[in-house]
Motif scaffolding. Structure first.
Motif, PDB file in Angstrom:
ATOM      1  N   GLY A  49      35.278  44.577  36.715  1.00 51.39           N
ATOM      2  CA  GLY A  49      34.270  44.721  37.769  1.00 51.39           C
ATOM      3  C   GLY A  49      34.510  43.864  38.991  1.00 51.39           C
ATOM      4  O   GLY A  49      35.191  42.837  38.938  1.00 51.39           O
ATOM      5  N   ILE A  50      33.909  44.251  40.104  1.00 51.50           N
ATOM      6  CA  ILE A  50      34.158  43.581  41.374  1.00 51.50           C
ATOM      7  C   ILE A  50      33.574  42.166  41.451  1.00 51.50           C
ATOM      8  O   ILE A  50      34.027  41.361  42.253  1.00 51.50           O
ATOM      9  CB  ILE A  50      33.676  44.421  42.576  1.00 51.50           C
ATOM     10  N   LEU A  51      32.604  41.841  40.621  1.00 47.18           N
ATOM     11  CA  LEU A  51      32.051  40.479  40.610  1.00 47.18           C
ATOM     12  C   LEU A  51      32.858  39.526  39.727  1.00 47.18           C
ATOM     13  O   LEU A  51      32.628  38.314  39.748  1.00 47.18           O
ATOM     14  CB  LEU A  51      30.601  40.489  40.122  1.00 47.18           C
ATOM     15  N   ARG A  52      33.773  40.068  38.959  1.00 42.20           N
ATOM     16  CA  ARG A  52      34.495  39.247  37.979  1.00 42.20           C
ATOM     17  C   ARG A  52      35.306  38.125  38.602  1.00 42.20           C
ATOM     18  O   ARG A  52      35.414  37.048  38.028  1.00 42.20           O
ATOM     19  CB  ARG A  52      35.381  40.118  37.087  1.00 42.20           C
ATOM     20  N   PHE A  53      35.872  38.340  39.798  1.00 46.38           N
ATOM     21  CA  PHE A  53      36.606  37.240  40.435  1.00 46.38           C
ATOM     22  C   PHE A  53      35.677  36.065  40.703  1.00 46.38           C
ATOM     23  O   PHE A  53      36.004  34.919  40.398  1.00 46.38           O
ATOM     24  CB  PHE A  53      37.289  37.657  41.741  1.00 46.38           C
ATOM     25  N   ASP A  54      34.517  36.342  41.288  1.00 45.71           N
ATOM     26  CA  ASP A  54      33.580  35.267  41.618  1.00 45.71           C
ATOM     27  C   ASP A  54      33.134  34.518  40.368  1.00 45.71           C
ATOM     28  O   ASP A  54      32.979  33.293  40.387  1.00 45.71           O
ATOM     29  CB  ASP A  54      32.366  35.827  42.361  1.00 45.71           C
TER      30      ASP A  54
END
Length: 147
Positions: A49-54
């Motif tokens: 998911g796109i929030l996983r980096f943060d």
């Protein structure tokens, strides 16, 4: 003092992802930071998911900022939620208190960086981070009762 190299960080990322595939974990995002909190290596698997980096960055950054693995942050947050609300505010929301932020210790025991992983359960994220660090011969410090 030992410093974290790009070669070591790359091994950590690749081993963490290999471990996840061997264990059939969900797609992961892995961030490796040096002792100053700078991103050294990063990979995000397809379908992570796109929030996983943060989240991965926040686990590693929080571990570095507080000086212990994010499992300790998790345990302490349960006991002192007001402090961790303040910590979140003071850090601009960057600290993530779930397991999966593992300190990297050099041969002398000094902290030289941290690995943060997000994508599966926090326990599974931590398993992959520890495996990645171990592959380099450095010491993993997840904090909490597992350290």
């Amino acid at each position: 003092m030992t410093t974290l190299t790009l070669a070591q960080a790359s091994i950590m990322v690749d081993t963490a992802l290999k471990t996840a595939r061997e264990k059939n974990f969900a797609p992961l995002t892995v961030a490796v930071l040096d002792a100053g909190g700078h991103l050294v290596a990063f990979k995000r698997e397809d379908k992570s998911g796109i929030l996983r980096f943060d989240i991965a960055f926040g686990k590693a950054w929080g571990a570095l900022g507080m000086g212990f693995g994010s499992r300790t942050l998790f345990e302490r947050a349960e006991k002192a939620p007001m402090f961790f609300t303040s910590l979140a505010a003071a850090s601009g929301g960057r600290v993530v208190t779930n397991p999966g932020g593992v300190l990297i210790r050099g041969a002398d025991g000094d902290i030289i960086g941290a690995v943060g992983i997000s994508g599966d359960t926090s326990d599974n994220d931590e398993i992959c981070a520890v495996a990645g660090i171990a592959a380099t011969g450095l010491s993993a410090d997840p904090g909490g009762s597992k350290s």
